[in-house]
Enzyme design. Sequence first.
Site, PDB file in Angstrom:
ATOM      1  N   ASP A   1       3.563  -0.019  -7.599  1.00  0.00           N
ATOM      2  CA  ASP A   1       2.224  -0.366  -8.060  1.00  0.00           C
ATOM      3  C   ASP A   1       1.164   0.314  -7.204  1.00  0.00           C
ATOM      4  O   ASP A   1      -0.016   0.237  -7.525  1.00  0.00           O
ATOM      5  CB  ASP A   1       2.032  -1.890  -8.007  1.00  0.00           C
ATOM      6  CG  ASP A   1       0.693  -2.333  -8.595  1.00  0.00           C
ATOM      7  OD1 ASP A   1       0.327  -1.812  -9.670  1.00  0.00           O
ATOM      8  OD2 ASP A   1       0.012  -3.181  -7.985  1.00  0.00           O
TER       9      ASP A   1
ATOM     10  N   HIS B   1      -1.742   0.349  -9.900  1.00  0.00           N
ATOM     11  CA  HIS B   1      -2.324  -0.608  -8.956  1.00  0.00           C
ATOM     12  C   HIS B   1      -2.995  -1.773  -9.702  1.00  0.00           C
ATOM     13  O   HIS B   1      -4.208  -2.017  -9.578  1.00  0.00           O
ATOM     14  CB  HIS B   1      -3.329   0.074  -8.034  1.00  0.00           C
ATOM     15  CG  HIS B   1      -3.525  -0.680  -6.736  1.00  0.00           C
ATOM     16  ND1 HIS B   1      -3.891  -0.074  -5.559  1.00  0.00           N
ATOM     17  CD2 HIS B   1      -3.406  -2.005  -6.433  1.00  0.00           C
ATOM     18  CE1 HIS B   1      -3.999  -0.974  -4.598  1.00  0.00           C
ATOM     19  NE2 HIS B   1      -3.704  -2.166  -5.116  1.00  0.00           N
ATOM     20  N   VAL B   2      -2.159  -2.509 -10.426  1.00  0.00           N
ATOM     21  CA  VAL B   2      -2.658  -3.624 -11.241  1.00  0.00           C
ATOM     22  C   VAL B   2      -2.214  -4.976 -10.689  1.00  0.00           C
ATOM     23  O   VAL B   2      -2.267  -5.982 -11.389  1.00  0.00           O
ATOM     24  CB  VAL B   2      -2.195  -3.481 -12.712  1.00  0.00           C
ATOM     25  CG1 VAL B   2      -2.832  -2.264 -13.358  1.00  0.00           C
ATOM     26  CG2 VAL B   2      -0.668  -3.406 -12.812  1.00  0.00           C
TER      27      VAL B   2
ATOM     28  N   GLU C   1      -4.246   7.270  -4.109  1.00  0.00           N
ATOM     29  CA  GLU C   1      -4.699   6.769  -5.413  1.00  0.00           C
ATOM     30  C   GLU C   1      -6.103   7.266  -5.743  1.00  0.00           C
ATOM     31  O   GLU C   1      -6.935   7.386  -4.847  1.00  0.00           O
ATOM     32  CB  GLU C   1      -4.676   5.240  -5.399  1.00  0.00           C
ATOM     33  CG  GLU C   1      -3.291   4.668  -5.199  1.00  0.00           C
ATOM     34  CD  GLU C   1      -3.298   3.138  -5.080  1.00  0.00           C
ATOM     35  OE1 GLU C   1      -4.399   2.534  -5.184  1.00  0.00           O
ATOM     36  OE2 GLU C   1      -2.219   2.571  -4.880  1.00  0.00           O
TER      37      GLU C   1
ATOM     38  N   ARG D   1       0.859  -1.175   0.000  1.00  0.00           N
ATOM     39  CA  ARG D   1       0.000   0.000   0.000  1.00  0.00           C
ATOM     40  C   ARG D   1       0.902   1.233   0.000  1.00  0.00           C
ATOM     41  O   ARG D   1       2.019   1.203   0.534  1.00  0.00           O
ATOM     42  CB  ARG D   1      -0.904   0.036   1.243  1.00  0.00           C
ATOM     43  CG  ARG D   1      -2.077  -0.922   1.216  1.00  0.00           C
ATOM     44  CD  ARG D   1      -3.143  -0.476   0.240  1.00  0.00           C
ATOM     45  NE  ARG D   1      -4.366  -1.264   0.368  1.00  0.00           N
ATOM     46  CZ  ARG D   1      -4.629  -2.367  -0.309  1.00  0.00           C
ATOM     47  NH1 ARG D   1      -3.719  -2.844  -1.151  1.00  0.00           N
ATOM     48  NH2 ARG D   1      -5.788  -2.997  -0.153  1.00  0.00           N
TER      49      ARG D   1
END
Length: 312
Positions: free
Chosen positions: A255, A278-279, A260, A231
């Site tokens: 990522d 964030h994949v 976000e 995170r």
Amino acid sequence: MKPEIIITARGHAGTMATLQSEFSSHLLSEAPDRASFLKQHAPAVRGLATFGPMPVDGKLMDALPKLEIISNFGVGVDAINLDDAKKRNIIVTNTPDVLNPCVADTALALILNTVRKFPQSEVYLRGGNWASRGPYPLTSSIGGKTLGVLGLGRIGEAIAKRALACGMKIRYHNRSRKDVPYPYDPDPVTLARNCDVLIVVTPATAETSRIVNAKVLDALGADGFLVNIARGSVVDEPVLLRYLQEKKIAGAGLDVFADEPRVPPEFFGLDNAVLFPHVGSATVETRKAMGDLQIENLRRHFTGKPVLTRVA
């Protein structure tokens, strides 16, 4: 009568369709007046299906006095106040394990892309530079390098196995030692000092907030790489940005971000950062499996069976 639930936000389309088919569902994120929406549905709602970062705290729980279960889409439950849920005897579930391989694949891709600079080399080619300026500059191999895993849980172990297959050596730090064949370091600073690539896989909690800070990055050093698939909150993002700008570390693969989907634009111009939106678990197969588990936890609860993945 179908059990009544509230869906906190629009999520995976297939999961949403099943939730809306099997339960009497109400979508909180699109309510024009949140307070009126909660008051209207409070007498009947027994479950929450949660997607994304919307906070689920005691105030929301108290607005739904019949609430029995919060079924989260995803492993991380940092948006849910677990203490508040426990005080109210509300069950919280998540979707572990089904996404481990997919996230571990993403982690390995980030390690390779960050150290080898594959995205940057593609930009170099697409810009016509190969023909006009010659071959892309040499980068560094990952084989023989040490990967420091900060948070050797189920996903961390899956990442370690993939890294071993690429010839990397593994070290780790957890709150306590595990029965694994990898060397253990007593704190994040020592782990960073002893590795070439530090990957962050720790849960997001109050204790892990900004656990990767200036001291950790100083220990990682100018030749070290940071990869974060946990995170954004576990890394001191402004400090990391400054260290990348000043070349105090060799590079970063990210990522996840602190706010976000709003990513500081200063990251975009850096040639020593690889950025993913964030994949980590973003495949058709994995997202379906996550949704199936979220739904099954609700089904089981409302038919009087034990849920499959209750959060401690």
